[in-house]
Design a protein around this motif. Structure first.
Motif, PDB file in Angstrom:
ATOM      1  N   THR A 188      14.705 -30.132 -40.945  1.00 35.07           N
ATOM      2  CA  THR A 188      13.903 -29.519 -42.136  1.00 35.07           C
ATOM      3  C   THR A 188      14.532 -28.646 -43.063  1.00 35.07           C
ATOM      4  N   LEU A 189      15.584 -27.773 -42.366  1.00 34.26           N
ATOM      5  CA  LEU A 189      16.565 -27.096 -43.198  1.00 34.26           C
ATOM      6  C   LEU A 189      17.243 -27.977 -43.992  1.00 34.26           C
ATOM      7  N   ALA A 190      17.963 -28.885 -43.475  1.00 31.71           N
ATOM      8  CA  ALA A 190      18.919 -29.892 -44.129  1.00 31.71           C
ATOM      9  C   ALA A 190      18.118 -30.638 -45.276  1.00 31.71           C
ATOM     10  N   LEU A 191      17.035 -31.235 -44.787  1.00 33.77           N
ATOM     11  CA  LEU A 191      16.120 -31.937 -45.893  1.00 33.77           C
ATOM     12  C   LEU A 191      15.689 -31.039 -47.012  1.00 33.77           C
ATOM     13  N   LEU A 192      15.376 -29.823 -46.798  1.00 31.56           N
ATOM     14  CA  LEU A 192      15.059 -29.118 -47.995  1.00 31.56           C
ATOM     15  C   LEU A 192      16.280 -28.614 -48.913  1.00 31.56           C
ATOM     16  N   LYS A 193      17.552 -28.312 -48.174  1.00 34.36           N
ATOM     17  CA  LYS A 193      18.720 -27.874 -48.895  1.00 34.36           C
ATOM     18  C   LYS A 193      18.895 -29.104 -49.660  1.00 34.36           C
ATOM     19  N   SER A 194      18.669 -30.518 -49.259  1.00 37.52           N
ATOM     20  CA  SER A 194      19.147 -31.628 -50.001  1.00 37.52           C
ATOM     21  C   SER A 194      18.419 -32.042 -51.225  1.00 37.52           C
ATOM     22  N   LEU A 195      17.188 -31.128 -51.249  1.00 38.23           N
ATOM     23  CA  LEU A 195      16.552 -31.254 -52.559  1.00 38.23           C
ATOM     24  C   LEU A 195      16.398 -29.883 -53.409  1.00 38.23           C
ATOM     25  N   ASP A 196      17.540 -29.124 -53.013  1.00 39.26           N
ATOM     26  CA  ASP A 196      18.083 -27.911 -53.791  1.00 39.26           C
ATOM     27  C   ASP A 196      16.773 -26.905 -53.820  1.00 39.26           C
ATOM     28  N   LEU A 197      15.959 -26.792 -52.806  1.00 40.66           N
ATOM     29  CA  LEU A 197      14.914 -25.948 -52.625  1.00 40.66           C
ATOM     30  C   LEU A 197      15.700 -24.680 -51.898  1.00 40.66           C
ATOM     31  N   PRO A 198      15.200 -23.437 -52.399  1.00 38.47           N
ATOM     32  CA  PRO A 198      15.542 -22.233 -51.666  1.00 38.47           C
ATOM     33  C   PRO A 198      14.843 -22.255 -50.387  1.00 38.47           C
ATOM     34  N   THR A 199      15.852 -22.125 -49.294  1.00 38.73           N
ATOM     35  CA  THR A 199      15.410 -22.166 -48.110  1.00 38.73           C
ATOM     36  C   THR A 199      16.071 -21.251 -47.208  1.00 38.73           C
ATOM     37  N   TYR A 200      15.674 -21.145 -45.738  1.00 33.92           N
ATOM     38  CA  TYR A 200      16.364 -20.393 -44.854  1.00 33.92           C
ATOM     39  C   TYR A 200      15.672 -20.918 -43.460  1.00 33.92           C
ATOM     40  N   GLN A 201      16.538 -20.768 -42.345  1.00 33.59           N
ATOM     41  CA  GLN A 201      15.980 -20.986 -41.087  1.00 33.59           C
ATOM     42  C   GLN A 201      15.245 -19.852 -40.475  1.00 33.59           C
ATOM     43  N   SER A 202      13.817 -20.033 -40.381  1.00 33.03           N
ATOM     44  CA  SER A 202      13.069 -19.103 -40.058  1.00 33.03           C
ATOM     45  C   SER A 202      12.679 -19.090 -38.422  1.00 33.03           C
ATOM     46  N   SER A 203      12.869 -20.263 -37.936  1.00 31.70           N
ATOM     47  CA  SER A 203      12.702 -20.647 -36.414  1.00 31.70           C
ATOM     48  C   SER A 203      10.839 -20.523 -36.529  1.00 31.70           C
ATOM     49  N   CYS A 204      10.494 -20.502 -35.108  1.00 29.78           N
ATOM     50  CA  CYS A 204       9.048 -20.479 -34.966  1.00 29.78           C
ATOM     51  C   CYS A 204       8.512 -19.251 -35.386  1.00 29.78           C
ATOM     52  N   PHE A 205       7.311 -19.346 -35.997  1.00 28.22           N
ATOM     53  CA  PHE A 205       6.477 -18.177 -36.461  1.00 28.22           C
ATOM     54  C   PHE A 205       6.217 -17.286 -35.430  1.00 28.22           C
ATOM     55  N   THR A 206       6.105 -17.576 -34.017  1.00 25.76           N
ATOM     56  CA  THR A 206       5.853 -16.831 -33.115  1.00 25.76           C
ATOM     57  C   THR A 206       6.953 -15.560 -32.950  1.00 25.76           C
ATOM     58  N   GLN A 207       7.961 -15.924 -33.359  1.00 23.88           N
ATOM     59  CA  GLN A 207       8.983 -15.065 -33.245  1.00 23.88           C
ATOM     60  C   GLN A 207       9.148 -13.829 -34.217  1.00 23.88           C
ATOM     61  N   MET A 208       8.161 -13.886 -34.950  1.00 22.19           N
ATOM     62  CA  MET A 208       7.811 -12.609 -35.889  1.00 22.19           C
ATOM     63  C   MET A 208       6.716 -11.820 -35.266  1.00 22.19           C
ATOM     64  N   LEU A 209       6.521 -12.205 -34.220  1.00 18.64           N
ATOM     65  CA  LEU A 209       4.946 -11.304 -33.576  1.00 18.64           C
ATOM     66  C   LEU A 209       5.768  -9.941 -32.941  1.00 18.64           C
ATOM     67  N   ARG A 210       4.992  -8.715 -33.482  1.00 19.70           N
ATOM     68  CA  ARG A 210       5.576  -7.474 -32.964  1.00 19.70           C
ATOM     69  C   ARG A 210       4.924  -7.372 -31.587  1.00 19.70           C
ATOM     70  N   PRO A 211       5.416  -6.219 -30.846  1.00 18.93           N
ATOM     71  CA  PRO A 211       4.880  -6.097 -29.727  1.00 18.93           C
ATOM     72  C   PRO A 211       3.481  -5.625 -29.711  1.00 18.93           C
ATOM     73  N   SER A 212       2.729  -6.265 -28.562  1.00 15.87           N
ATOM     74  CA  SER A 212       1.282  -5.701 -28.600  1.00 15.87           C
ATOM     75  C   SER A 212       1.104  -4.745 -27.541  1.00 15.87           C
ATOM     76  N   GLY A 213       1.374  -3.361 -28.177  1.00 18.23           N
ATOM     77  CA  GLY A 213       0.995  -2.326 -27.488  1.00 18.23           C
ATOM     78  C   GLY A 213       2.213  -1.255 -27.553  1.00 18.23           C
ATOM     79  N   ASN A 214       2.099  -0.008 -27.174  1.00 16.75           N
ATOM     80  CA  ASN A 214       3.189   0.589 -27.461  1.00 16.75           C
ATOM     81  C   ASN A 214       4.545   0.512 -26.117  1.00 16.75           C
ATOM     82  N   LYS A 215       5.210  -0.750 -26.772  1.00 13.43           N
ATOM     83  CA  LYS A 215       6.217  -1.307 -25.693  1.00 13.43           C
ATOM     84  C   LYS A 215       7.080  -0.217 -25.060  1.00 13.43           C
ATOM     85  N   TYR A 216       7.634   0.898 -25.842  1.00 10.02           N
ATOM     86  CA  TYR A 216       8.731   1.760 -25.623  1.00 10.02           C
ATOM     87  C   TYR A 216       8.374   2.754 -24.852  1.00 10.02           C
ATOM     88  N   ASN A 217       6.997   3.419 -25.186  1.00  5.89           N
ATOM     89  CA  ASN A 217       6.674   4.807 -24.525  1.00  5.89           C
ATOM     90  C   ASN A 217       5.936   4.657 -23.405  1.00  5.89           C
TER      91      ASN A 217
END
Length: 215
Positions: free
Chosen positions: A108-137
């Motif tokens: 998909t990244l290569a396809l969008l670049k071939s059309l001169d569209l601004p793009t980046y590789q975001s990977s799966c949306f689930t990788q933007m999830l924040r931790p559920s709960g106070n993970k560190y403390n």
């Protein structure tokens, strides 16, 4: 939302609902859920997170008066010929309201670049999830579960199976037509990935990715 899909296939995989959480976490409130396969042309929502398989011709054209952030887009090789022209029209009306398009995968990244569209590789949306709960403390001392999520126990060492706890990504069949029940099941799984699991063994990509983010 995945209401239409669930009504057809009669199965609800919580991985679908997990993909709604990254968008929700960035919004002050939610006014509407838009059906993934058929809801975009008629939605009244003004600001959208559009992460999806863009292979369904019925999704276009999207409303011209909304703002859609295209993140984690996948364009199927045999269908993008139908969806690309209206997507290009939508982007070109006002490129500033769309921003760069996040590509889920390299083709998909290569396809969008071939059309001169601004793009980046975001990977799966689930990788933007924040931790559920106070993970560190609060949670490091609580991580004790060995989660076996839709994995064949016969493929694992016996001592792992004995110590593990079995989970499934699919929602109970009696609850699949209730969106709130599907979201709750997904949230409970994600809480376990974020706060309770020290090991996650799974065959599900939308279990593995959230677990890796919060590991």
């Amino acid at each position: 939302s995945y209401d239409r899909r669930v009504s057809i296939v009669k199965v609800a995989n919580s991985g679908d609902e997990l993909q709604t959480f990254p968008g929700i976490q960035y919004l002050p409130y939610v006014t509407d859920f838009v059906d993934r396969d058929f809801g975009l042309p008629t939605t009244r929502a003004k600001n959208l997170f559009a992460n999806s398989l863009w292979g369904n011709q019925s999704q276009f054209p999207p409303p011209s008066n909304n703002t859609a952030a295209f993140i984690s887009v996948h364009m199927s090789g045999k269908f993008h010929q139908f969806t690309l022209p209206p997507l290009l029209d939508y982007v070109q009306v006002d490129p500033s309201r769309v921003g760069p398009i996040g590509a889920r995968d390299e083709p998909t990244l290569a396809l969008l670049k071939s059309l001169d569209l601004p793009t980046y590789q975001s990977s799966c949306f689930t990788q933007m999830l924040r931790p559920s709960g106070n993970k560190y403390n609060e949670t490091l001392h609580q991580r004790h579960l060995i989660m076996l999520v839709d994995v064949d126990p016969d493929l694992l060492p016996p001592h792992v199976v004995q110590r593990g706890q079995i989970f499934t990504a699919n929602v109970n069949s009696s609850l699949i037509f209730r969106r709130d029940a599907r979201l709750q099941h997904a949230q409970e799984l994600y809480y376990s990935y974020s706060n309770l699991a020290k090991v996650v063994i799974t065959s599900r990509i939308h279990s593995a990715l959230p677990a890796s983010v919060n590991g």
